[in-house]
Each structure stands twice: as C-alpha cells, then as structure tokens.
Design an enzyme around this catalytic site. Structure first.
Site, PDB file in Angstrom:
ATOM      1  N   ALA A 174      38.421  28.354  35.741  1.00  0.00           N
ATOM      2  CA  ALA A 174      37.888  27.772  34.506  1.00  0.00           C
ATOM      3  C   ALA A 174      38.743  28.341  33.369  1.00  0.00           C
ATOM      4  CB  ALA A 174      36.426  28.144  34.342  1.00  0.00           C
TER       5      ALA A 174
ATOM      6  N   THR B 201      35.744  33.296  26.276  1.00  0.00           N
ATOM      7  CA  THR B 201      35.917  33.073  27.705  1.00  0.00           C
ATOM      8  C   THR B 201      35.075  31.887  28.141  1.00  0.00           C
ATOM      9  OG1 THR B 201      35.971  34.217  29.845  1.00  0.00           O
ATOM     10  CG2 THR B 201      34.078  34.661  28.432  1.00  0.00           C
ATOM     11  N   ASN B 202      35.188  31.527  29.404  1.00  0.00           N
ATOM     12  CA  ASN B 202      34.365  30.478  29.993  1.00  0.00           C
ATOM     13  C   ASN B 202      33.393  31.110  30.968  1.00  0.00           C
ATOM     14  OD1 ASN B 202      35.640  28.338  28.748  1.00  0.00           O
ATOM     15  ND2 ASN B 202      36.904  27.808  30.494  1.00  0.00           N
ATOM     16  N   SER B 203      32.282  30.427  31.243  1.00  0.00           N
ATOM     17  CA  SER B 203      31.376  30.898  32.289  1.00  0.00           C
ATOM     18  C   SER B 203      31.988  30.558  33.635  1.00  0.00           C
ATOM     19  CB  SER B 203      30.028  30.186  32.207  1.00  0.00           C
ATOM     20  OG  SER B 203      29.466  30.366  30.954  1.00  0.00           O
TER      21      SER B 203
END
Ligand code: CTP
Ligand code: CA
Length: 222
Positions: free
Chosen positions: A100, A33-35
């Site tokens: 994101a 995942t992305n932050s």
C-alpha cells in the site's frame, strides 16, 4: 495443509514482491502512511517460496516475521521502495505489488521537529512514482501482478487499473473484507474475466493466487 505438501508450481522462477505500507516523513518524528498490516504480502511471499520460487520481498514498515527462505529488503518510503525494487529487478520472472504505497509524500521533509503554534499548518504533498506501473512499462518486464483494494465498485476499478498499468493480472478485494484481519476475500481479474477465490485465511488465499499465477505463466510459456 502444511508447507511441505504444497505443489511446487514455481520451481525455477524468481519472484519479487512489495508488501506493507510506506511511511513518508514530515519531520523526524512525524509522517504520513497508509493502513496496511503487511499480512497479505507476507503470506504471498511465503506461498511463493513454498511453491519453490526464489523470493525477494521488499517490505515497508510492518511487524511481520520474514517467511522461511525469503530474502527480505526493508524500506521506509515509497522512493526507497522503488529503488529497492529496481535494484532487485534483474532476472525476475514475476513481480507482485502488494504494498500500500503512499500516493503522495511531503514536498519537503524538515530536519527538526515542527513546533506547535496556534496558526493553521499546511503541508504540501507531491505525487510518488507508481512503482508497479514503472516496472510493467519496462521492456522485458516480468509478469506483473497488481493489487486493488477498493471500498466500492471493485470490478470496475480493478479492471481500470489492470488496463491502465498494462497488467496481465490484478487481485481485487474490498477493504472491508481484508484490511488488518487474518482472512481475505479476493477476486482475480485477467484478460479472461473475473475469477473469485474461496474466502479464507490469507495464507490459503495466497496459495490460490499462486496457483492462478503459475497457470498463467505456463500458458504464456515464459
Ligand atoms: N502501486 C505502486 N506504486 C504506487 C502506487 C501503487 O506500486 N505508487 C501498486 C500497488 O502496490 C498495487 C497497485 O499499484 O499493486 C494499485 O494500487 P492502488 O493504490 O490500489 O492504485 P492507484 O493506482 O494508486 O490508484 P488509487 O489509489 O487512486 O485507487
Ligand atoms: Ca494508491
């Protein structure tokens, strides 16, 4: 300022947004995942609704509460986000991509937990579709707004993204200024140049972005 006192600059407009991260499953219990807290996207959805727009928010996994009056569609992966965006795209006047999105996903997601061994493990990744670029490339595309969260050279990267994806507007910020926190500091990039907004609370920044979008919509007489 309270919500009820916000200028109604988007009455009669439909706005679709993406927000939060996407999560790309590796196996049933793991993924990449992305932050992204989702705070900026949810604040922008709220600001659009306060401005009188009809708002649809496609959200990746976040802990954010749905803003009042906003239609929310929850998704997990980039492919699901893209499907939800295209399913809700008809008649939208504005598309704001705040999410994101994970640029890559595992080439295959397996049905059972990968078991630990002492050997090296390689996970093959394949590129995800660029949702914003696909929407912006459509005939009769809505007014498309991109975000560029960069760790350096903000103006150069934001302008490059604006041109590459053929967007009228990109909201740029340095990740050190915004990620995860309640405040943000952004600069808007359009064909007329760079317009820094006063730094502040994400909701105030969102209201400033809405002001700018409303002004541009008026000029382009959509
Ligand atoms: N975006 C999108 N779909 C993707 C990737 C990005 O819709 N698969 C959108 C984001 O929501 C954002 C804009 O495109 O509005 C820019 O995203 P960003 O990650 O900054 O740019 P990329 O084009 O993915 O380039 P890079 O990550 O290499 O900087
Ligand atoms: Ca990216």
């Amino acid at each position: 300022l309270a919500a009820s006192t916000q200028p109604k600059r988007l009455v009669g407009k439909r706005v679709l947004l993406t927000a939060g991260p996407t999560f790309e499953a590796i196996d049933p219990v793991r993924g990449i995942t992305n932050s992204s807290s989702g705070k900026m996207g949810f604040a922008l959805a709220r600001a659009c609704a306060e401005a009188g727009a009809e708002v649809t928010l496609v959200a990746g996994p976040t802990a954010q509460a749905t803003p009042q009056g906003v239609k929310r569609v929850d998704v997990i992966s980039a492919l699901q986000m893209r499907d939800a965006v295209f399913a809700n795209l008809a008649k939208q006047d504005v598309f704001i991509a705040v999410a994101a999105v994970a640029d890559y996903r595992p080439a295959k997601s397996v049905d059972h937990k990968i078991k630990k061994t002492n050997a090296k493990l390689t996970i093959e990744l394949v590129p995800n579709p660029d949702i914003l670029a696909e929407v912006a490339a459509k005939k009769h595309a809505p007014f498309c707004v991109g975000f560029a969260a960069e760790s350096r050279d903000l103006a150069r990267y934001a302008e490059t993204k604006r041109k590459a994806k053929k967007l009228p507007l990109v909201v740029g910020n340095l990740v050190q200024d915004g990620l995860g926190g309640d405040d943000n500091s952004v600069t808007l990039f359009d064909a007329r140049g760079a317009h820094p907004l006063p730094p502040g609370d994400k909701l105030d920044v969102a209201r400033g972005i809405v002001e700018h979008i409303a002004g541009m919509l008026k000029k382009t007489k959509r």
